[in-house]
Design a protein around this motif. Structure first.
Motif, mmCIF file in Angstrom:
data_model
loop_
_atom_site.group_PDB
_atom_site.id
_atom_site.type_symbol
_atom_site.label_atom_id
_atom_site.label_comp_id
_atom_site.label_asym_id
_atom_site.label_seq_id
_atom_site.Cartn_x
_atom_site.Cartn_y
_atom_site.Cartn_z
ATOM 1 N N ASP A 12 0.828 -1.203 0.000
ATOM 2 C CA ASP A 12 0.000 0.000 0.000
ATOM 3 C C ASP A 12 0.865 1.258 0.000
ATOM 4 O OD1 ASP A 12 -2.390 -1.472 0.017
ATOM 5 O OD2 ASP A 12 -2.345 -1.627 2.207
ATOM 6 N N LYS A 13 2.023 1.193 0.634
ATOM 7 C CA LYS A 13 2.985 2.290 0.618
ATOM 8 C C LYS A 13 4.304 1.789 1.190
ATOM 9 C CE LYS A 13 1.564 4.527 4.957
ATOM 10 N NZ LYS A 13 1.072 5.780 5.541
ATOM 11 N N TYR A 14 5.297 2.652 1.201
ATOM 12 C CA TYR A 14 6.620 2.313 1.718
ATOM 13 C C TYR A 14 7.083 3.442 2.622
ATOM 14 C CZ TYR A 14 6.340 -0.727 -2.317
ATOM 15 O OH TYR A 14 5.909 -1.635 -3.237
ATOM 16 N N ILE A 15 7.812 3.084 3.692
ATOM 17 C CA ILE A 15 8.396 4.102 4.555
ATOM 18 C C ILE A 15 9.830 3.704 4.872
ATOM 19 C CG2 ILE A 15 6.192 4.816 5.549
ATOM 20 C CD1 ILE A 15 6.899 3.286 8.042
ATOM 21 N N PRO A 16 10.694 4.677 5.133
ATOM 22 C CA PRO A 16 12.095 4.356 5.433
ATOM 23 C C PRO A 16 12.206 3.475 6.685
ATOM 24 C CG PRO A 16 11.833 6.691 4.995
ATOM 25 C CD PRO A 16 10.448 6.113 5.093
ATOM 26 N N ALA A 17 13.036 2.456 6.597
ATOM 27 C CA ALA A 17 13.298 1.586 7.748
ATOM 28 C C ALA A 17 14.201 2.346 8.724
ATOM 29 C CB ALA A 17 13.961 0.296 7.295
ATOM 30 N N PRO A 18 13.949 2.221 10.017
ATOM 31 C CA PRO A 18 14.724 2.991 10.985
ATOM 32 C C PRO A 18 16.174 2.530 11.150
ATOM 33 C CG PRO A 18 13.164 1.568 12.109
ATOM 34 C CD PRO A 18 12.887 1.455 10.638
ATOM 35 N N PHE A 19 16.495 1.302 10.761
ATOM 36 C CA PHE A 19 17.823 0.767 11.040
ATOM 37 C C PHE A 19 18.628 0.398 9.801
ATOM 38 C CE2 PHE A 19 15.090 -0.403 14.679
ATOM 39 C CZ PHE A 19 15.678 0.420 15.624
ATOM 40 N N SER A 20 18.223 0.878 8.631
ATOM 41 C CA SER A 20 18.979 0.534 7.427
ATOM 42 C C SER A 20 18.715 1.567 6.334
ATOM 43 C CB SER A 20 18.582 -0.860 6.925
ATOM 44 O OG SER A 20 17.273 -0.838 6.400
ATOM 45 N N ASN A 21 19.355 1.392 5.206
ATOM 46 C CA ASN A 21 19.156 2.271 4.062
ATOM 47 C C ASN A 21 18.050 1.758 3.152
ATOM 48 O OD1 ASN A 21 20.875 4.334 4.528
ATOM 49 N ND2 ASN A 21 22.563 3.502 3.362
ATOM 50 N N ALA A 22 17.127 1.007 3.674
ATOM 51 C CA ALA A 22 16.063 0.407 2.876
ATOM 52 C C ALA A 22 14.708 0.955 3.324
ATOM 53 C CB ALA A 22 16.074 -1.106 3.046
ATOM 54 N N ASP A 23 13.690 0.661 2.541
ATOM 55 C CA ASP A 23 12.316 0.981 2.918
ATOM 56 C C ASP A 23 11.630 -0.282 3.411
ATOM 57 O OD1 ASP A 23 12.559 3.615 2.131
ATOM 58 O OD2 ASP A 23 11.715 3.265 0.140
ATOM 59 N N ASN A 24 10.615 -0.096 4.225
ATOM 60 C CA ASN A 24 9.743 -1.196 4.620
ATOM 61 C C ASN A 24 8.457 -1.078 3.844
ATOM 62 O OD1 ASN A 24 11.492 -2.228 6.544
ATOM 63 N ND2 ASN A 24 10.599 -1.089 8.222
ATOM 64 N N SER A 25 7.851 -2.216 3.524
ATOM 65 C CA SER A 25 6.528 -2.241 2.926
ATOM 66 C C SER A 25 5.519 -1.945 4.029
ATOM 67 C CB SER A 25 6.231 -3.628 2.354
ATOM 68 O OG SER A 25 7.143 -3.952 1.352
ATOM 69 N N VAL A 26 4.365 -1.419 3.637
ATOM 70 C CA VAL A 26 3.299 -1.133 4.587
ATOM 71 C C VAL A 26 1.991 -1.659 4.034
ATOM 72 C CG1 VAL A 26 1.997 0.687 5.792
ATOM 73 C CG2 VAL A 26 4.463 0.950 5.433
ATOM 74 N N VAL A 27 1.232 -2.360 4.888
ATOM 75 C CA VAL A 27 -0.126 -2.760 4.542
ATOM 76 C C VAL A 27 -1.062 -1.942 5.427
ATOM 77 C CG1 VAL A 27 -0.149 -4.757 6.139
ATOM 78 C CG2 VAL A 27 -1.763 -4.667 4.241
ATOM 79 N N VAL A 28 -2.099 -1.370 4.806
ATOM 80 C CA VAL A 28 -3.080 -0.551 5.514
ATOM 81 C C VAL A 28 -4.355 -1.376 5.630
ATOM 82 C CG1 VAL A 28 -4.391 1.594 5.473
ATOM 83 C CG2 VAL A 28 -2.051 1.546 4.566
ATOM 84 N N THR A 29 -4.844 -1.553 6.858
ATOM 85 C CA THR A 29 -5.994 -2.437 7.078
ATOM 86 C C THR A 29 -7.288 -1.658 7.295
ATOM 87 O OG1 THR A 29 -5.501 -2.589 9.442
ATOM 88 C CG2 THR A 29 -4.579 -4.307 8.003
ATOM 89 N N SER A 30 -7.496 -0.645 6.475
ATOM 90 C CA SER A 30 -8.768 0.074 6.517
ATOM 91 C C SER A 30 -9.361 0.065 5.113
ATOM 92 C CB SER A 30 -8.584 1.497 7.039
ATOM 93 O OG SER A 30 -7.635 2.195 6.271
ATOM 94 N N LYS A 31 -10.661 0.183 5.044
ATOM 95 C CA LYS A 31 -11.360 0.152 3.748
ATOM 96 C C LYS A 31 -11.118 1.414 2.977
ATOM 97 C CE LYS A 31 -14.999 -3.050 4.930
ATOM 98 N NZ LYS A 31 -16.405 -3.318 4.959
#
Length: 104
Positions: free
Chosen positions: A85-104
């Motif tokens: 659903d979106k990506y945000i910067p990971a706090p401990f690396s130079n990578a992004d984390n995936s994000v799943v949003v659980t709302s309609k």
């Protein structure tokens, strides 16, 4: 990769099926998912392999939340979900984390 969601509003639950396609798995023998929902354990939530070479798992998550996650292939290679659903910067690396949003 894909995320399939089904909502049970009366229970406040969103069932999310996380799928890693054969192409994304790139010949991996094992795929695990780590995220906010399992305290970022790299071993607690394995995906089940399918005959077509893909892997998937269905989790029940609380509705109206956002969960960060990543896949771990063969215990060595981290991957994001290409259809998150979106990506945000990971706090401990130079990578992004995936994000799943659980709302309609």
């Amino acid at each position: 990769m894909s995320l399939k969601k089904s909502f049970s509003a009366d229970k406040g639950i969103c069932k999310v099926t996380f799928t890693v396609s054969k192409e994304a798995a790139q010949g991996a023998k094992t795929v695990n998912i780590a995220g906010d929902f399992n305290s970022w354990s790299s071993t607690d939530t394995p995906l089940k392999p399918a005959k077509d070479g893909s892997f998937s798992v269905t989790l029940e998550l609380q509705m109206n939340r956002e969960y960060q996650f990543r896949y771990l292939l063969d215990g060595t290679r981290w991957e994001n979900d290409w259809k998150a659903d979106k990506y945000i910067p990971a706090p401990f690396s130079n990578a992004d984390n995936s994000v799943v949003v659980t709302s309609k």
